[in-house]
Enzyme design. Structure first.
Site, PDB file in Angstrom:
ATOM      1  N   LYS A  59       0.821  -1.211   0.000  1.00 31.57           N
ATOM      2  CA  LYS A  59       0.000   0.000   0.000  1.00 31.57           C
ATOM      3  C   LYS A  59       0.855   1.262   0.000  1.00 31.57           C
ATOM      4  O   LYS A  59       0.590   2.210  -0.752  1.00 31.57           O
ATOM      5  CB  LYS A  59      -0.956   0.001   1.193  1.00 31.57           C
ATOM      6  CG  LYS A  59      -1.937   1.176   1.144  1.00 31.57           C
ATOM      7  CD  LYS A  59      -3.070   1.027   2.135  1.00 31.57           C
ATOM      8  CE  LYS A  59      -2.646   1.350   3.530  1.00 31.57           C
ATOM      9  NZ  LYS A  59      -3.817   1.629   4.422  1.00 31.57           N
ATOM     10  N   SER A  60       1.891   1.288   0.827  1.00 35.47           N
ATOM     11  CA  SER A  60       2.747   2.468   0.889  1.00 35.47           C
ATOM     12  C   SER A  60       3.413   2.740  -0.462  1.00 35.47           C
ATOM     13  O   SER A  60       3.516   3.888  -0.904  1.00 35.47           O
ATOM     14  CB  SER A  60       3.829   2.290   1.967  1.00 35.47           C
ATOM     15  OG  SER A  60       3.253   2.222   3.250  1.00 35.47           O
TER      16      SER A  60
ATOM     17  N   ARG B 287       2.821   5.917  -3.286  1.00 34.44           N
ATOM     18  CA  ARG B 287       3.969   6.697  -3.766  1.00 34.44           C
ATOM     19  C   ARG B 287       4.164   6.564  -5.266  1.00 34.44           C
ATOM     20  O   ARG B 287       4.626   7.509  -5.925  1.00 34.44           O
ATOM     21  CB  ARG B 287       5.221   6.300  -2.986  1.00 34.44           C
ATOM     22  CG  ARG B 287       5.193   6.854  -1.548  1.00 34.44           C
ATOM     23  CD  ARG B 287       6.158   6.123  -0.630  1.00 34.44           C
ATOM     24  NE  ARG B 287       6.197   6.726   0.704  1.00 34.44           N
ATOM     25  CZ  ARG B 287       5.280   6.509   1.654  1.00 34.44           C
ATOM     26  NH1 ARG B 287       4.251   5.703   1.405  1.00 34.44           N
ATOM     27  NH2 ARG B 287       5.392   7.096   2.834  1.00 34.44           N
TER      28      ARG B 287
ATOM     29  N   ARG C  62      -8.593  12.327  12.774  1.00 30.63           N
ATOM     30  CA  ARG C  62      -7.187  12.002  12.971  1.00 30.63           C
ATOM     31  C   ARG C  62      -6.335  13.266  12.902  1.00 30.63           C
ATOM     32  O   ARG C  62      -6.540  14.120  12.046  1.00 30.63           O
ATOM     33  CB  ARG C  62      -6.743  10.975  11.921  1.00 30.63           C
ATOM     34  CG  ARG C  62      -7.468   9.645  12.096  1.00 30.63           C
ATOM     35  CD  ARG C  62      -7.250   8.705  10.935  1.00 30.63           C
ATOM     36  NE  ARG C  62      -5.883   8.223  10.881  1.00 30.63           N
ATOM     37  CZ  ARG C  62      -5.449   7.394   9.941  1.00 30.63           C
ATOM     38  NH1 ARG C  62      -6.265   6.990   8.973  1.00 30.63           N
ATOM     39  NH2 ARG C  62      -4.198   6.984   9.947  1.00 30.63           N
TER      40      ARG C  62
ATOM     41  N   SER D 204       7.835   9.130  12.253  1.00 35.12           N
ATOM     42  CA  SER D 204       6.642   8.975  11.425  1.00 35.12           C
ATOM     43  C   SER D 204       7.021   9.080   9.964  1.00 35.12           C
ATOM     44  O   SER D 204       7.475  10.127   9.502  1.00 35.12           O
ATOM     45  CB  SER D 204       5.602  10.052  11.762  1.00 35.12           C
ATOM     46  OG  SER D 204       4.554  10.056  10.799  1.00 35.12           O
TER      47      SER D 204
ATOM     48  N   ASP E 293       2.287  -1.536  11.683  1.00 32.61           N
ATOM     49  CA  ASP E 293       1.053  -2.076  11.106  1.00 32.61           C
ATOM     50  C   ASP E 293       0.834  -3.540  11.453  1.00 32.61           C
ATOM     51  O   ASP E 293      -0.288  -4.056  11.298  1.00 32.61           O
ATOM     52  CB  ASP E 293       1.063  -1.915   9.580  1.00 32.61           C
ATOM     53  CG  ASP E 293       0.860  -0.470   9.156  1.00 32.61           C
ATOM     54  OD1 ASP E 293       0.294   0.309   9.950  1.00 32.61           O
ATOM     55  OD2 ASP E 293       1.268  -0.125   8.033  1.00 32.61           O
TER      56      ASP E 293
END
Length: 442
Positions: free
Chosen positions: A23-24, A28, A125, A170, A322
């Protein structure tokens, strides 16, 4: 609302599995393909809702993106760093925090304003940790609670590079600042207390940006255009983790995992599994390359009776944040007391994952509790079927499904639509492995 009933598995899992693109990386790929000059082509792109939101946002800003019918192949005609156009309406990003935070960085350097919105979960969030340093660079960011919550409006500006020390590691905040740094005068440098996932750094280098990494610091300089690239997205280790756990826990299993992302900032779960006594059949040093990221193949067999308790320190969390929900499930079957320290970052995910995993695994009979932001699990403890909730969080949902496979009795999981955000073919792979389940509409 959809629910799923899981029947405890009677037979071990067996087969070769390939997983949707990470997913990351998929996020990108869309971002960098859009900002590059020329045509990029990507395969094994994750067609999950989060990544689709990123794609639609760039299409709304004038980027032409075509896809295969199943949306796993994308061809992107990049417009360059300065080629984006002001969207005609607010950019809706669903439940995707990655989309919102990284887009804030991109939009900070544009010559127009854009508003970012999301669903009720995303709107709750916090975004100030991105908005505040972007404001220091010169961007104007407004929204609820002084730019902390969506809808958030980003008004681009002539940016100035800064040196910024993240109070908490992060990857999303770091990525937003590095993307903004592509538009800033001078050097933009980000320093972390621990190393978070470095996908953005790898993509910046691969697409031709001027990047320098020095220990816990990474810097980028503006002035170099990004150039189009084409490659296959590596399989998502965070998605594979659920099937890794299922293979380990279910007697008689032997599952081969193909072309899995092997980035050291993402393979923390492999190190924890080794610490638990897990043996991997294939050599994990055997590497392949998929674009900017290395990949690996390996096999896992059932090893439930050998699992030992583990301890995870705060400094280890960035490489496996995760995977904490599924590690909680594994810990219920490991011998001894497992402790996950200082996992406060879990409280600001799609849901409070400390609360969701502790409360729902307790319903299933696990000996699990939280103390502050730490999680303590005593094992091994037999699990029992129960009615549990996903809290509309995909990783909580999939973890509880794995728990249901080894529970005594039927498990009913409520609110499963969230799984499609990161793993749209999750149930297809369960079917491939002959797992029994029934999806119901309520």
């Amino acid at each position: 609302m959809k629910t799923v009933k899981i029947v405890p598995a009677r037979l071990g899992l067996s087969g070769k599995l390939s997983f949707p693109g990470d997913k990351s990386l998929s996020h990108r790929a869309v971002i960098f393909g859009s900002l590059a000059e020329g045509r990029s082509h990507f395969t094994n792109v994750l067609p999950g809702e989060d990544c689709v939101c990123t794609r639609k946002a760039f299409e709304a800003m004038g980027v032409r993106i075509s896809s295969s019918k199943d949306q796993t192949e994308l061809t992107i005609d990049g417009v360059g760093l300065k080629g984006l156009k002001a969207p005609k309406s607010a950019l809706y990003l669903g439940n995707s925090g990655t989309s919102m935070r990284l887009l804030m960085g991109v939009l900070a350097g544009q010559d127009f304003s854009a508003t970012l919105t999301g669903d009720s979960s995303l709107s709750g969030r916090p975004m100030r940790r991105v908005a505040e340093p972007l404001g220091r660079m010169g961007a104007k960011i407004t929204g609820k609670d002084n730019g902390n919550f969506a809808p958030i409006t980003v008004t681009g500006a002539s940016l100035q590079g800064i040196s910024y020390h993240l109070p908490v590691a992060s990857a999303q905040v770091k990525s937003a600042l590095l993307l903004a740094g592509l538009y800033a005068k001078g050097t933009t440098r980000v320093t972390e207390p621990e190393k978070s996932r470095n996908h953005t750094e790898k993509f910046l280098k691969f697409f031709g940006a001027s990047v320098n990494e020095d220990g816990l610091s990474v810097s980028v300089q503006a002035g170099k255009e990004l150039k189009a690239k084409s490659f296959a997205i590596a399989g998502d280790i965070s998605s594979a983790a659920f099937f890794m756990a299922a293979a380990l826990l279910m007697p008689g299993s032997a599952v081969e995992f193909r072309s899995i992302l092997n980035n050291p900032t993402r393979t923390g779960i492999v190190e924890i599994l080794k610490r638990m006594g897990v043996k991997f059949v294939f050599d994990l040093d055997t590497k392949g390359e998929e674009g900017p990221e290395p990949t690996i193949n390996f096999m896992l067999t059932s090893q439930a009776l050998k699992l030992q308790a583990f301890e995870i320190k705060k400094s280890e969390l960035p490489s496996l944040i995760d995977e904490i929900p599924i590690l909680c499930v594994l810990a219920t079957q490991a011998k001894g007391t497992s402790i996950i320290h200082d996992a406060g970052e879990l409280r600001v995910k799609e849901t409070d994952r400390i609360n969701s995993m502790v409360s729902q695994l307790t319903r299933m009979g696990a000996d699990i509790k939280s103390e502050g932001n730490s999680i303590i699990i005593q094992g091994p403890t037999p699990l029992k079927g129960a009615v549990v909730s996903s809290f509309k969080d995909h990783r909580t949902a999939m973890s509880l499904i794995v728990a249901g496979l080894i529970a005594d009795g039927e498990t009913t999981l409520e609110d499963i639509e969230c799984i499609s955000t990161s793993f749209p073919n999750f149930f297809d792979l369960l079917t491939t492995l002959k797992v029994s389940f029934e999806i119901l509409n309520k």
